[in-house]
Scaffold this motif. Sequence first.
Motif, PDB file in Angstrom:
ATOM      1  N   ARG A   8       5.282  -6.670 -12.345  1.00 20.86           N
ATOM      2  CA  ARG A   8       6.196  -7.155 -11.320  1.00 20.86           C
ATOM      3  C   ARG A   8       5.512  -7.094  -9.966  1.00 20.86           C
ATOM      4  O   ARG A   8       4.660  -6.240  -9.737  1.00 20.86           O
ATOM      5  N   PRO A   9       5.879  -7.985  -9.038  1.00 22.16           N
ATOM      6  CA  PRO A   9       5.315  -7.912  -7.693  1.00 22.16           C
ATOM      7  C   PRO A   9       5.631  -6.549  -7.073  1.00 22.16           C
ATOM      8  O   PRO A   9       6.697  -5.976  -7.295  1.00 22.16           O
ATOM      9  N   LEU A  10       4.680  -6.045  -6.304  1.00 19.20           N
ATOM     10  CA  LEU A  10       4.853  -4.740  -5.674  1.00 19.20           C
ATOM     11  C   LEU A  10       5.595  -4.866  -4.356  1.00 19.20           C
ATOM     12  O   LEU A  10       5.507  -5.890  -3.671  1.00 19.20           O
ATOM     13  N   ARG A  11       6.320  -3.798  -3.984  1.00 22.94           N
ATOM     14  CA  ARG A  11       6.905  -3.731  -2.652  1.00 22.94           C
ATOM     15  C   ARG A  11       5.762  -3.741  -1.639  1.00 22.94           C
ATOM     16  O   ARG A  11       4.623  -3.413  -1.962  1.00 22.94           O
ATOM     17  N   ASP A  13       4.934  -1.753   0.832  1.00 23.68           N
ATOM     18  CA  ASP A  13       4.209  -0.494   1.009  1.00 23.68           C
ATOM     19  C   ASP A  13       3.371  -0.164  -0.219  1.00 23.68           C
ATOM     20  O   ASP A  13       2.242   0.333  -0.112  1.00 23.68           O
ATOM     21  N   ALA A  14       3.890  -0.461  -1.402  1.00 28.03           N
ATOM     22  CA  ALA A  14       3.133  -0.219  -2.633  1.00 28.03           C
ATOM     23  C   ALA A  14       1.915  -1.130  -2.701  1.00 28.03           C
ATOM     24  O   ALA A  14       0.840  -0.718  -3.146  1.00 28.03           O
ATOM     25  N   GLN A  15       2.071  -2.370  -2.239  1.00 21.48           N
ATOM     26  CA  GLN A  15       0.945  -3.309  -2.225  1.00 21.48           C
ATOM     27  C   GLN A  15      -0.148  -2.822  -1.270  1.00 21.48           C
ATOM     28  O   GLN A  15      -1.334  -2.888  -1.587  1.00 21.48           O
ATOM     29  N   ARG A  16       0.258  -2.295  -0.104  1.00 25.24           N
ATOM     30  CA  ARG A  16      -0.731  -1.756   0.842  1.00 25.24           C
ATOM     31  C   ARG A  16      -1.479  -0.585   0.217  1.00 25.24           C
ATOM     32  O   ARG A  16      -2.703  -0.483   0.341  1.00 25.24           O
ATOM     33  N   ASN A  17      -0.743   0.305  -0.445  1.00 24.21           N
ATOM     34  CA  ASN A  17      -1.383   1.440  -1.111  1.00 24.21           C
ATOM     35  C   ASN A  17      -2.351   0.966  -2.187  1.00 24.21           C
ATOM     36  O   ASN A  17      -3.467   1.492  -2.323  1.00 24.21           O
ATOM     37  N   TYR A  18      -1.930  -0.024  -2.964  1.00 22.75           N
ATOM     38  CA  TYR A  18      -2.770  -0.579  -4.024  1.00 22.75           C
ATOM     39  C   TYR A  18      -4.084  -1.112  -3.446  1.00 22.75           C
ATOM     40  O   TYR A  18      -5.176  -0.819  -3.953  1.00 22.75           O
ATOM     41  N   GLU A  19      -3.987  -1.874  -2.368  1.00 26.74           N
ATOM     42  CA  GLU A  19      -5.186  -2.449  -1.748  1.00 26.74           C
ATOM     43  C   GLU A  19      -6.085  -1.371  -1.163  1.00 26.74           C
ATOM     44  O   GLU A  19      -7.318  -1.451  -1.262  1.00 26.74           O
TER      45      GLU A  19
END
Length: 197
Positions: A8-11, A13-19
């Motif tokens: 699923r697409p990340l929120r 803040d979660a996307q920033r953490n992932y990157e």
Amino acid sequence: MAGAVERRPLRADAQRNYERILAAAEQAFAQQGASVSFEEIARRAKVGSATLHRRFSSRRELLEAVFHSRVEALCARAGEHAEASEPGAALVAWLGDLSEYATASRGLTAILLGGPDADLLEHDDGCTAKITATADELLTRAQHAGAVAPDVRAEDLLALVSAISLAAQERDGGLAARLLEIVIGGIRRCGAAPPVP
């Protein structure tokens, strides 16, 4: 892609953490090797260790994620070279790109190309297959154009690039390019492929 897991697409803040985790992991793997601790990667990414472990359950999974974006970029570069250059020159230019990345990653790419830690990538999301297919396509075009000897295999070239990247670690910046030029000289026919830029 077979075997790929739909996520699923990340929120935001979660996307920033992932990157941040991917950027920190790539840097840490390149500097310290594939065995660098998750705690060190989390520290560099400025996230909690639990956040890192939630997102990546294993070292393999993290390595695969790091490789995925690099492999996509390298495969795209191959297409650009194929459109802009003769087949022999396109192969040489792409091998130069691959060697440059492999050397800059201080051996990290050797895992992808079948080096000593290759078993860390069990299900590499097709990364190894993509790199091999890209090399094979460029090589086949160069062989059909008469620029490269017919008995050369894509796997041979990838093994040589891997060896060059390992040999060039901790050495002067021009060693990888010089070694690759020697390899290119060995596979080309009658000087048909130009020297490495």
